[in-house]
Design a protein around this motif. Structure first.
Motif, PDB file in Angstrom:
ATOM      1  N   MET A   8       0.807  -1.184   0.000  1.00  0.00           N
ATOM      2  CA  MET A   8       0.000   0.000   0.000  1.00  0.00           C
ATOM      3  C   MET A   8       0.856   1.255   0.000  1.00  0.00           C
ATOM      4  O   MET A   8       0.336   2.347   0.094  1.00  0.00           O
ATOM      5  N   LEU A   9       2.138   1.087  -0.110  1.00  0.00           N
ATOM      6  CA  LEU A   9       3.019   2.234  -0.219  1.00  0.00           C
ATOM      7  C   LEU A   9       3.438   2.402  -1.667  1.00  0.00           C
ATOM      8  O   LEU A   9       3.434   1.453  -2.442  1.00  0.00           O
ATOM      9  N   GLU A  10       3.795   3.616  -2.024  1.00  0.00           N
ATOM     10  CA  GLU A  10       4.278   3.863  -3.380  1.00  0.00           C
ATOM     11  C   GLU A  10       5.578   3.108  -3.596  1.00  0.00           C
ATOM     12  O   GLU A  10       6.446   3.071  -2.741  1.00  0.00           O
ATOM     13  N   ASN A  11       5.711   2.503  -4.741  1.00  0.00           N
ATOM     14  CA  ASN A  11       6.909   1.766  -5.076  1.00  0.00           C
ATOM     15  C   ASN A  11       7.820   2.681  -5.881  1.00  0.00           C
ATOM     16  O   ASN A  11       7.778   2.704  -7.101  1.00  0.00           O
ATOM     17  N   GLU A  51      -0.552  -1.760  -4.601  1.00  0.00           N
ATOM     18  CA  GLU A  51      -1.978  -2.060  -4.512  1.00  0.00           C
ATOM     19  C   GLU A  51      -2.661  -1.112  -3.545  1.00  0.00           C
ATOM     20  O   GLU A  51      -2.070  -0.615  -2.600  1.00  0.00           O
ATOM     21  N   GLY A  52      -3.909  -0.842  -3.838  1.00  0.00           N
ATOM     22  CA  GLY A  52      -4.723  -0.001  -2.992  1.00  0.00           C
ATOM     23  C   GLY A  52      -4.686   1.478  -3.338  1.00  0.00           C
ATOM     24  O   GLY A  52      -5.377   2.273  -2.720  1.00  0.00           O
ATOM     25  N   THR A  53      -3.919   1.851  -4.335  1.00  0.00           N
ATOM     26  CA  THR A  53      -3.819   3.267  -4.666  1.00  0.00           C
ATOM     27  C   THR A  53      -4.825   3.690  -5.729  1.00  0.00           C
ATOM     28  O   THR A  53      -5.141   4.868  -5.836  1.00  0.00           O
ATOM     29  N   ALA A  74      -8.084   0.262 -10.124  1.00  0.00           N
ATOM     30  CA  ALA A  74      -7.520  -0.763 -11.000  1.00  0.00           C
ATOM     31  C   ALA A  74      -6.528  -1.660 -10.250  1.00  0.00           C
ATOM     32  O   ALA A  74      -6.235  -2.762 -10.694  1.00  0.00           O
ATOM     33  N   ARG A  75      -5.991  -1.181  -9.124  1.00  0.00           N
ATOM     34  CA  ARG A  75      -5.034  -1.954  -8.319  1.00  0.00           C
ATOM     35  C   ARG A  75      -5.547  -2.067  -6.873  1.00  0.00           C
ATOM     36  O   ARG A  75      -4.998  -1.458  -5.960  1.00  0.00           O
ATOM     37  N   PRO A  76      -6.619  -2.849  -6.661  1.00  0.00           N
ATOM     38  CA  PRO A  76      -7.197  -2.956  -5.311  1.00  0.00           C
ATOM     39  C   PRO A  76      -6.260  -3.739  -4.379  1.00  0.00           C
ATOM     40  O   PRO A  76      -5.358  -4.447  -4.832  1.00  0.00           O
ATOM     41  N   ILE A  77      -6.505  -3.610  -3.102  1.00  0.00           N
ATOM     42  CA  ILE A  77      -5.778  -4.413  -2.120  1.00  0.00           C
ATOM     43  C   ILE A  77      -6.325  -5.834  -2.195  1.00  0.00           C
ATOM     44  O   ILE A  77      -7.524  -6.051  -2.055  1.00  0.00           O
ATOM     45  N   ARG A  78      -5.456  -6.772  -2.439  1.00  0.00           N
ATOM     46  CA  ARG A  78      -5.882  -8.168  -2.603  1.00  0.00           C
ATOM     47  C   ARG A  78      -5.808  -8.894  -1.259  1.00  0.00           C
ATOM     48  O   ARG A  78      -4.802  -8.821  -0.571  1.00  0.00           O
ATOM     49  N   LEU A  79      -6.866  -9.562  -0.941  1.00  0.00           N
ATOM     50  CA  LEU A  79      -6.940 -10.370   0.272  1.00  0.00           C
ATOM     51  C   LEU A  79      -7.236 -11.818  -0.126  1.00  0.00           C
ATOM     52  O   LEU A  79      -8.274 -12.376   0.221  1.00  0.00           O
ATOM     53  N   ASP A  80      -6.311 -12.415  -0.850  1.00  0.00           N
ATOM     54  CA  ASP A  80      -6.534 -13.746  -1.426  1.00  0.00           C
ATOM     55  C   ASP A  80      -6.755 -14.838  -0.379  1.00  0.00           C
ATOM     56  O   ASP A  80      -7.467 -15.791  -0.621  1.00  0.00           O
ATOM     57  N   LEU A  81      -6.148 -14.725   0.768  1.00  0.00           N
ATOM     58  CA  LEU A  81      -6.249 -15.773   1.772  1.00  0.00           C
ATOM     59  C   LEU A  81      -7.432 -15.589   2.712  1.00  0.00           C
ATOM     60  O   LEU A  81      -7.630 -16.376   3.630  1.00  0.00           O
TER      61      LEU A  81
END
Length: 192
Positions: free
Chosen positions: A1-4, A12-14, A17-24
């Protein structure tokens, strides 16, 4: 969730189109956690099933929500004290609630009925063997456990055995619980 900043991309999360993924995480777990968050604003606990409490406890443990974790543990202990030892072991391992393990192991060691194949599969081989060894010791007597030594002193650790063991057995119940703790929890801590 931080800028790369190293790659020039966004994390992710910004954006949408790039949501925060919670796959587990399942929807059921997230719904249980959010319902618990809502319910904590009032004094009464939500009318959860054991599965809902377990799901909320799992996420609270995973995300280090300590107050919520403590609350969920208290509710499970008060509402579901009659939960089977196997279910309690599985939940304790999944959510890292160590204080539930000893009473559940002791209940399995002391019950009259033998363990079934299905129960053995749920426990896993190391736990099953430790519990079977302790159950068997009830038939062979304390002397069989005494031959193994306490397992905690220098002599037992280095294989000298009971002849030099520095911690004599005084209470078989304490021995059973400490033997399970030493042989099961340390061998496979919180794995199901």
């Amino acid at each position: 969730m931080l800028e790369n900043t190293d790659t020039g991309g966004t994390s992710e999360g910004t954006t949408d189109a790039r949501p925060i993924r919670l796959d587990l995480i399942t929807t059921f777990e997230m719904d249980s956690l959010l319902t618990l968050l809502d319910a904590r604003l009032v004094d009464d606990p939500p009318p959860f099933t054991i599965d809902q409490w377990s799901a909320a406890l799992h996420l609270a443990t995973m995300w280090h929500f300590d107050a919520m974790r403590k609350y969920a543990i208290q509710q499970i202990e008060s509402q579901y004290a009659d939960q089977s030892p196997l279910d309690r072991i599985a939940l304790a391992c999944k959510c890292q609630v160590g204080q539930w393990l000893h009473p559940a192991y002791l209940a399995l060691c002391n019950r009259a009925e033998p363990l079934t194949v299905e129960e053995g599969e749920k426990l896993g081989y190391p736990r099953l063997m430790a519990i079977c060894r302790l159950r068997e010791s009830r038939y062979t007597g304390i002397s069989a456990l005494r031959r193994q030594g306490c397992g905690n002193c220098h002599y037992c650790y280095n294989g000298y055995g009971v002849e030099r063991c520095s911690q004599p057995i005084t209470n078989p119940t304490v021995l059973q619980v400490s033997a399970i703790a030493g042989q099961v929890e340390l061998a496979v801590p919180f794995e199901v």
